[in-house]
Design a protein around this motif. Structure first.
Motif, PDB file in Angstrom:
ATOM      1  N   ASP A  91      19.836  -2.091 -34.719  1.00 36.13           N
ATOM      2  CA  ASP A  91      18.644  -2.694 -35.386  1.00 36.13           C
ATOM      3  C   ASP A  91      19.169  -2.790 -37.014  1.00 36.13           C
ATOM      4  O   ASP A  91      19.059  -3.690 -37.597  1.00 36.13           O
ATOM      5  N   ASN A  92      19.943  -1.634 -37.377  1.00 40.09           N
ATOM      6  CA  ASN A  92      20.301  -1.780 -38.674  1.00 40.09           C
ATOM      7  C   ASN A  92      21.347  -2.852 -38.875  1.00 40.09           C
ATOM      8  O   ASN A  92      21.394  -3.500 -39.990  1.00 40.09           O
ATOM      9  N   ILE A  93      22.320  -3.023 -38.090  1.00 37.66           N
ATOM     10  CA  ILE A  93      23.519  -3.997 -38.161  1.00 37.66           C
ATOM     11  C   ILE A  93      22.739  -5.441 -38.143  1.00 37.66           C
ATOM     12  O   ILE A  93      23.351  -6.269 -38.926  1.00 37.66           O
ATOM     13  N   GLU A  94      21.888  -5.469 -37.322  1.00 43.29           N
ATOM     14  CA  GLU A  94      21.004  -6.896 -37.227  1.00 43.29           C
ATOM     15  C   GLU A  94      20.517  -7.121 -38.490  1.00 43.29           C
ATOM     16  O   GLU A  94      20.727  -8.310 -38.948  1.00 43.29           O
ATOM     17  N   LYS A  95      19.900  -6.203 -39.284  1.00 39.72           N
ATOM     18  CA  LYS A  95      19.197  -6.395 -40.649  1.00 39.72           C
ATOM     19  C   LYS A  95      20.169  -7.118 -41.690  1.00 39.72           C
ATOM     20  O   LYS A  95      19.911  -7.601 -42.292  1.00 39.72           O
ATOM     21  N   PHE A  96      21.382  -6.095 -41.522  1.00 42.97           N
ATOM     22  CA  PHE A  96      22.303  -6.331 -42.418  1.00 42.97           C
ATOM     23  C   PHE A  96      23.150  -7.769 -42.188  1.00 42.97           C
ATOM     24  O   PHE A  96      23.056  -8.418 -43.250  1.00 42.97           O
ATOM     25  N   VAL A  97      23.413  -8.129 -41.090  1.00 47.43           N
ATOM     26  CA  VAL A  97      23.873  -9.281 -40.775  1.00 47.43           C
ATOM     27  C   VAL A  97      22.989 -10.387 -41.309  1.00 47.43           C
ATOM     28  O   VAL A  97      23.167 -11.434 -41.702  1.00 47.43           O
ATOM     29  N   LEU A  98      21.678 -10.523 -40.834  1.00 50.11           N
ATOM     30  CA  LEU A  98      20.560 -11.291 -41.431  1.00 50.11           C
ATOM     31  C   LEU A  98      20.431 -11.514 -42.729  1.00 50.11           C
ATOM     32  O   LEU A  98      20.511 -12.562 -43.287  1.00 50.11           O
ATOM     33  N   ALA A  99      20.336 -10.334 -43.304  1.00 53.93           N
ATOM     34  CA  ALA A  99      20.474 -10.371 -44.883  1.00 53.93           C
ATOM     35  C   ALA A  99      21.401 -11.025 -45.597  1.00 53.93           C
ATOM     36  O   ALA A  99      21.424 -11.817 -46.644  1.00 53.93           O
ATOM     37  N   LEU A 100      22.709 -10.939 -44.953  1.00 56.67           N
ATOM     38  CA  LEU A 100      23.907 -11.704 -45.704  1.00 56.67           C
ATOM     39  C   LEU A 100      23.974 -12.992 -44.991  1.00 56.67           C
ATOM     40  O   LEU A 100      24.995 -13.702 -45.540  1.00 56.67           O
ATOM     41  N   ASP A 101      23.295 -13.296 -44.019  1.00 58.47           N
ATOM     42  CA  ASP A 101      23.387 -14.432 -43.222  1.00 58.47           C
ATOM     43  C   ASP A 101      24.827 -14.906 -42.929  1.00 58.47           C
ATOM     44  O   ASP A 101      25.328 -15.992 -42.988  1.00 58.47           O
ATOM     45  N   LEU A 102      25.326 -13.981 -42.258  1.00 59.88           N
ATOM     46  CA  LEU A 102      26.832 -14.122 -41.613  1.00 59.88           C
ATOM     47  C   LEU A 102      26.723 -14.792 -40.352  1.00 59.88           C
ATOM     48  O   LEU A 102      26.081 -14.454 -39.358  1.00 59.88           O
ATOM     49  N   ASN A 103      27.715 -15.893 -40.100  1.00 57.49           N
ATOM     50  CA  ASN A 103      27.657 -16.612 -39.218  1.00 57.49           C
ATOM     51  C   ASN A 103      29.079 -16.877 -38.734  1.00 57.49           C
ATOM     52  O   ASN A 103      30.326 -16.347 -39.492  1.00 57.49           O
ATOM     53  N   ASP A 104      29.457 -17.347 -37.397  1.00 54.88           N
ATOM     54  CA  ASP A 104      30.872 -17.550 -37.210  1.00 54.88           C
ATOM     55  C   ASP A 104      31.622 -16.130 -37.156  1.00 54.88           C
ATOM     56  O   ASP A 104      32.743 -16.122 -37.635  1.00 54.88           O
ATOM     57  N   ILE A 105      31.015 -15.225 -36.645  1.00 57.66           N
ATOM     58  CA  ILE A 105      31.575 -13.874 -36.780  1.00 57.66           C
ATOM     59  C   ILE A 105      32.654 -13.499 -35.852  1.00 57.66           C
ATOM     60  O   ILE A 105      32.246 -13.695 -34.521  1.00 57.66           O
ATOM     61  N   THR A 106      33.659 -12.919 -36.147  1.00 60.09           N
ATOM     62  CA  THR A 106      34.525 -12.145 -35.178  1.00 60.09           C
ATOM     63  C   THR A 106      34.261 -10.899 -35.236  1.00 60.09           C
ATOM     64  O   THR A 106      34.427 -10.137 -36.351  1.00 60.09           O
ATOM     65  N   LEU A 107      33.871 -10.293 -34.186  1.00 61.85           N
ATOM     66  CA  LEU A 107      33.370  -8.701 -34.023  1.00 61.85           C
ATOM     67  C   LEU A 107      34.972  -7.966 -33.668  1.00 61.85           C
ATOM     68  O   LEU A 107      35.680  -8.236 -32.853  1.00 61.85           O
ATOM     69  N   ARG A 123      21.588 -10.239 -29.184  1.00 62.76           N
ATOM     70  CA  ARG A 123      20.344 -10.802 -30.015  1.00 62.76           C
ATOM     71  C   ARG A 123      20.728 -12.102 -30.549  1.00 62.76           C
ATOM     72  O   ARG A 123      19.658 -12.844 -30.804  1.00 62.76           O
ATOM     73  N   HIS A 124      21.986 -12.141 -31.044  1.00 63.71           N
ATOM     74  CA  HIS A 124      22.414 -13.415 -31.911  1.00 63.71           C
ATOM     75  C   HIS A 124      23.642 -13.962 -31.342  1.00 63.71           C
ATOM     76  O   HIS A 124      24.544 -13.917 -32.249  1.00 63.71           O
ATOM     77  N   PRO A 125      23.579 -14.460 -30.275  1.00 67.18           N
ATOM     78  CA  PRO A 125      24.903 -14.809 -29.703  1.00 67.18           C
ATOM     79  C   PRO A 125      25.454 -16.222 -30.565  1.00 67.18           C
ATOM     80  O   PRO A 125      26.817 -16.516 -30.361  1.00 67.18           O
ATOM     81  N   ASP A 126      24.502 -16.647 -31.176  1.00 65.67           N
ATOM     82  CA  ASP A 126      24.999 -17.783 -32.097  1.00 65.67           C
ATOM     83  C   ASP A 126      25.472 -17.633 -33.217  1.00 65.67           C
ATOM     84  O   ASP A 126      26.387 -18.646 -33.748  1.00 65.67           O
ATOM     85  N   ARG A 127      25.710 -16.347 -33.621  1.00 64.63           N
ATOM     86  CA  ARG A 127      26.242 -15.959 -34.941  1.00 64.63           C
ATOM     87  C   ARG A 127      27.717 -15.239 -34.513  1.00 64.63           C
ATOM     88  O   ARG A 127      28.365 -14.990 -35.385  1.00 64.63           O
TER      89      ARG A 127
END
Length: 316
Positions: A91-107, A123-127
Motif C-alpha cells: 500500500d505504501n509503495i503504491e501511494k508513493f508511486v502514484l504521488a510521484l506519477d512514476l511510469n515505465d518503471i524498471t523494478l 495493481r498497476h501492470p501498466d506502470r
C-alpha cells in the motif's frame, strides 16, 4: 531512525528526499535526469536504500534511479500506530508511486522488496516496463507458491529462528537490539564479502535500529511470517498476462541461506520462462553487497539490450 543528512563518510552521497503520500515520512533517493527512464529499487530485511548505493551511482548518469526506504527502515519514519505486514508495504509503495506519477518503471527488487514490487505490479501492470530480481522472490499468484515457501522455511536458518523465537517469546527482544547484532543477522541470512565490513558499513546498517522503538519494521516482517500475517497480492488474469509479457532478469547469489535458489528461481521461471537467469557462485543473500560490480554490469547490459529492442522484448 537514521539521520537524514548522514552520508556515512561519503559512501551514501545522495540528497535525502521525503514523501508523506503514504501517511508517514518516507525517505527516498531520486538521482539522475528527471526525464530518464525510472529504475525503482526496493530493499528488504533489515536493509535500506544504502544496499543499492553502487547501483544508484552507476545508473544515475542515464536513468532516473529512485530508491525508497520502507516504513520502519533506513531514513524513513517508524510510526508506532501502524502495522508492518506485506500488504502495508505494498500500500505504501503504491501511494508513493502514484504521488510521484512514476511510469515505465524498471523494478529492481531484493528480499521482501520482491513481494512488494510484484504487489505493485499486480495493481498497476501498466506502470511497469521491466522486472529485475536480485535475490528477491517474485510471487505472483503461482499455485506452487506456498509449497515453495514451506520447503524453503524448513531449510533456512533465518526462518527456522523466526518461528522458534516467536513461539518462545524471544523474537521481539532479540530484534529490538538489532543495532547491536546487525552483523550476525546479516551473516545468518547469507553475507559473504567480508572486505565490505568496516565501522562505516556497520554504522550504516546498525544505526537504524539504535533503540527498540526503531525496530518495528524489522520485527514486523519477521513476526508477520511467523504468525501468517503476510498476504501476497494475487493478480487478475489481465495483470498476470501483462506482467508475463515484460522483459525480465533474475540474478541470484547461490550462497543465499535465506531464500534458496532451488525454491525461488522456479517461481521466476514460471512467470518468465524465456528470461535470463544468472546464478552467482559463492555469493550470498545480500548479493548487492557481495558482488556489487558484477550485478551492476549484468543489470546495465540488460537495460541496454531492452532499451535497444524495438519491440520492448528482452533480447535472448
Amino acid at each position: 531512525m537514521t539521520p537524514a543528512n548522514d552520508t556515512f563518510d561519503g559512501t551514501f552521497p545522495f540528497a535525502p528526499r521525503f514523501s508523506n503520500a503514504a501517511g508517514f515520512r518516507m525517505h527516498y533517493v531520486d538521482e539522475g535526469p528527471a526525464s530518464g527512464k525510472v529504475i525503482l529499487c526496493l530493499h528488504g530485511e533489515p536493509t535500506w536504500s544504502y544496499l543499492f548505493r553502487d547501483l544508484i551511482a552507476a545508473l544515475s548518469g542515464g536513468y532516473r534511479v529512485i530508491a525508497p526506504d520502507h516504513m520502519g527502515f533506513g531514513k524513513s519514519e517508524t510510526p508506532g500506530d501502524r502495522t508492518y505486514w506485506l500488504r502495508d508495504h505494498i500500500d505504501n509503495i503504491e501511494k508513493f508511486v502514484l504521488a510521484l506519477d512514476l511510469n515505465d518503471i524498471t523494478l529492481v527488487m531484493h528480499d521482501f522488496g520482491g513481494p512488494v514490487g510484484m504487489g505493485l505490479a499486480a495493481r498497476h501492470p501498466d506502470r511497469i516496463h521491466r522486472i529485475v530480481s536480485t535475490n528477491g522472490p517474485t510471487p505472483f499468484g503461482q499455485a506452487t507458491l506456498f509449497d515453495r515457501l514451506s520447503a524453503n522455511a524448513a531449510a533456512s536458518p533465518w526462518f527456522q529462528w523466526i518461528v522458534r523465537a516467536e513461539s518462545q517469546g524471544r523474537l521481539k527482544p532479540v530484534l529490538d537490539e538489532l543495532g547491536f547484532n546487525i552483523l550476525s543477522t546479516l551473516k545468518l541470512n547469507g553475507f559473504e564479502n567480508h572486505t565490505r565490513i568496516n565501522d562505516t558499513w556497520l554504522r550504516a546498517y546498525g544505526s537504524r535500529f539504535a533503540v527498540p522503538a526503531d525496530s518495528a519494521g524489522a520485527i514486523g516482517w519477521a513476526q508477520g511470517f511467523a504468525i501468517g500475517a503476510h498476504r501476497f497480492e494475487v493478480p487478475d488474469a489481465a495483470a498476470l498476462d501483462a506482467i508475463r509479457s515484460k522483459p525480465a532478469l533474475a540474478i541470484w547469489g547461490d550462497a543465499d541461506r535465506t531464500l534458496a535458489a532451488e525454491h525461488f528461481l522456479p517461481l521466476f521461471n514460471e512467470l518468465f520462462p524465456l528470461a535470463p537467469i544468472h546464478r552467482l557462485t559463492g555469493i550470498g543473500h545480500y548479493s548487492l553487497e557481495d558482488a556489487p560490480q558484477e550485478i551492476v554490469d549484468l543489470i546495465e547490459a540488460f537495460l541496454k539490450a531492452t532499451d535497444a529492442s524495438s519491440d520492448g522484448v528482452t533480447a535472448r
